[in-house]
Design a protein around this motif. Sequence first.
Motif, PDB file in Angstrom:
ATOM      1  N   UNK A  49      38.660   3.090 104.900  1.00 17.91           N
ATOM      2  CA  UNK A  49      38.001   4.366 104.635  1.00 17.91           C
ATOM      3  C   UNK A  49      36.667   4.443 105.357  1.00 17.91           C
ATOM      4  N   UNK A  50      35.912   3.352 105.360  1.00 16.02           N
ATOM      5  CA  UNK A  50      34.624   3.364 106.057  1.00 16.02           C
ATOM      6  C   UNK A  50      34.800   3.584 107.552  1.00 16.02           C
ATOM      7  N   UNK A  51      35.821   2.984 108.134  1.00 13.93           N
ATOM      8  CA  UNK A  51      36.079   3.205 109.566  1.00 13.93           C
ATOM      9  C   UNK A  51      36.400   4.671 109.827  1.00 13.93           C
ATOM     10  N   UNK A  52      37.286   5.237 109.023  1.00 10.67           N
ATOM     11  CA  UNK A  52      37.684   6.634 109.220  1.00 10.67           C
ATOM     12  C   UNK A  52      36.512   7.571 108.992  1.00 10.67           C
ATOM     13  N   UNK A  53      35.807   7.414 107.882  1.00 10.27           N
ATOM     14  CA  UNK A  53      34.680   8.301 107.579  1.00 10.27           C
ATOM     15  C   UNK A  53      33.593   8.189 108.640  1.00 10.27           C
ATOM     16  N   UNK A  54      33.307   6.966 109.085  1.00  4.16           N
ATOM     17  CA  UNK A  54      32.294   6.756 110.127  1.00  4.16           C
ATOM     18  C   UNK A  54      32.680   7.490 111.403  1.00  4.16           C
ATOM     19  N   UNK A  55      33.926   7.378 111.812  1.00  2.00           N
ATOM     20  CA  UNK A  55      34.374   8.059 113.030  1.00  2.00           C
ATOM     21  C   UNK A  55      34.235   9.573 112.899  1.00  2.00           C
ATOM     22  N   UNK A  56      34.657  10.134 111.768  1.00  2.00           N
ATOM     23  CA  UNK A  56      34.597  11.589 111.597  1.00  2.00           C
ATOM     24  C   UNK A  56      33.157  12.086 111.559  1.00  2.00           C
ATOM     25  N   UNK A  57      32.286  11.363 110.845  1.00  2.00           N
ATOM     26  CA  UNK A  57      30.875  11.767 110.764  1.00  2.00           C
ATOM     27  C   UNK A  57      30.187  11.586 112.111  1.00  2.00           C
ATOM     28  N   UNK A  58      30.446  10.488 112.785  1.00  2.00           N
ATOM     29  CA  UNK A  58      29.842  10.239 114.100  1.00  2.00           C
ATOM     30  C   UNK A  58      30.271  11.309 115.094  1.00  2.00           C
ATOM     31  N   UNK A 107      37.956   6.639 118.895  1.00  2.00           N
ATOM     32  CA  UNK A 107      37.789   6.874 117.466  1.00  2.00           C
ATOM     33  C   UNK A 107      38.958   7.560 116.797  1.00  2.00           C
ATOM     34  N   UNK A 108      39.458   8.629 117.385  1.00  2.00           N
ATOM     35  CA  UNK A 108      40.568   9.333 116.755  1.00  2.00           C
ATOM     36  C   UNK A 108      41.864   8.533 116.811  1.00  2.00           C
ATOM     37  N   UNK A 115      45.501   6.031 108.956  1.00  4.99           N
ATOM     38  CA  UNK A 115      45.786   7.082 107.983  1.00  4.99           C
ATOM     39  C   UNK A 115      47.263   7.476 107.997  1.00  4.99           C
ATOM     40  N   UNK A 116      47.669   8.162 106.939  1.00  2.81           N
ATOM     41  CA  UNK A 116      49.034   8.688 106.904  1.00  2.81           C
ATOM     42  C   UNK A 116      49.111  10.031 107.623  1.00  2.81           C
ATOM     43  N   UNK A 117      47.976  10.717 107.702  1.00  6.19           N
ATOM     44  CA  UNK A 117      47.898  12.006 108.403  1.00  6.19           C
ATOM     45  C   UNK A 117      46.427  12.341 108.613  1.00  6.19           C
ATOM     46  N   UNK A 118      46.167  13.142 109.639  1.00  4.90           N
ATOM     47  CA  UNK A 118      44.821  13.659 109.859  1.00  4.90           C
ATOM     48  C   UNK A 118      44.947  14.970 110.615  1.00  4.90           C
ATOM     49  N   UNK A 119      43.904  15.762 110.582  1.00  6.19           N
ATOM     50  CA  UNK A 119      43.908  17.026 111.298  1.00  6.19           C
ATOM     51  C   UNK A 119      42.585  17.741 111.090  1.00  6.19           C
ATOM     52  N   UNK A 120      42.572  19.013 111.429  1.00  5.61           N
ATOM     53  CA  UNK A 120      41.352  19.793 111.242  1.00  5.61           C
ATOM     54  C   UNK A 120      41.726  21.232 110.933  1.00  5.61           C
ATOM     55  N   UNK A 121      40.788  21.928 110.319  1.00  8.12           N
ATOM     56  CA  UNK A 121      40.922  23.344 110.033  1.00  8.12           C
ATOM     57  C   UNK A 121      39.631  24.024 110.458  1.00  8.12           C
ATOM     58  N   UNK A 122      39.722  25.078 111.256  1.00 13.44           N
ATOM     59  CA  UNK A 122      38.501  25.783 111.658  1.00 13.44           C
ATOM     60  C   UNK A 122      37.843  26.461 110.460  1.00 13.44           C
TER      61      UNK A 122
END
Length: 144
Positions: A49-58, A107-108, A115-122
Amino acid sequence: MTRMAFASEHEQTVAVIRPPADDRAPGRVREWAAATLARWAIPALADDLNTVATELVTNAWRQGAGDLLVMLELDRAQGLVDVAVWDDAPGVPVKREPDFAAENGRGLHMVEALTTAWGYEPDHTGPGKTVWATLRVPGNGDAA
């Protein structure tokens, strides 16, 4: 559509932080996420979780975010934790072709692997977006 957008009959727990949109944000989010997982009695998920959260925030900070909001949501019944990072920066996340000689740009790929899934929403009210990812809690049917 993300899992987080649906109401659920399952036990869910939510935690939110609004870190400064600067170079301290990833560290603050890591500390907060680890403490949150400890409170939820699932510290085994902390590294991923820390790796994922760090990448998204960075990524949000590097793209010029002036405002950040990070949310964790635990669905115990499903054995899943969602992390979502809203930012006000323009643009969307783009997974680059890996360049193993480069100092960044993977990072992505790491987010996708953990993760089991990831994405984005505008964000339809402004230039921002929410980038989200779902992680499986170790011991909930995983081999991990």
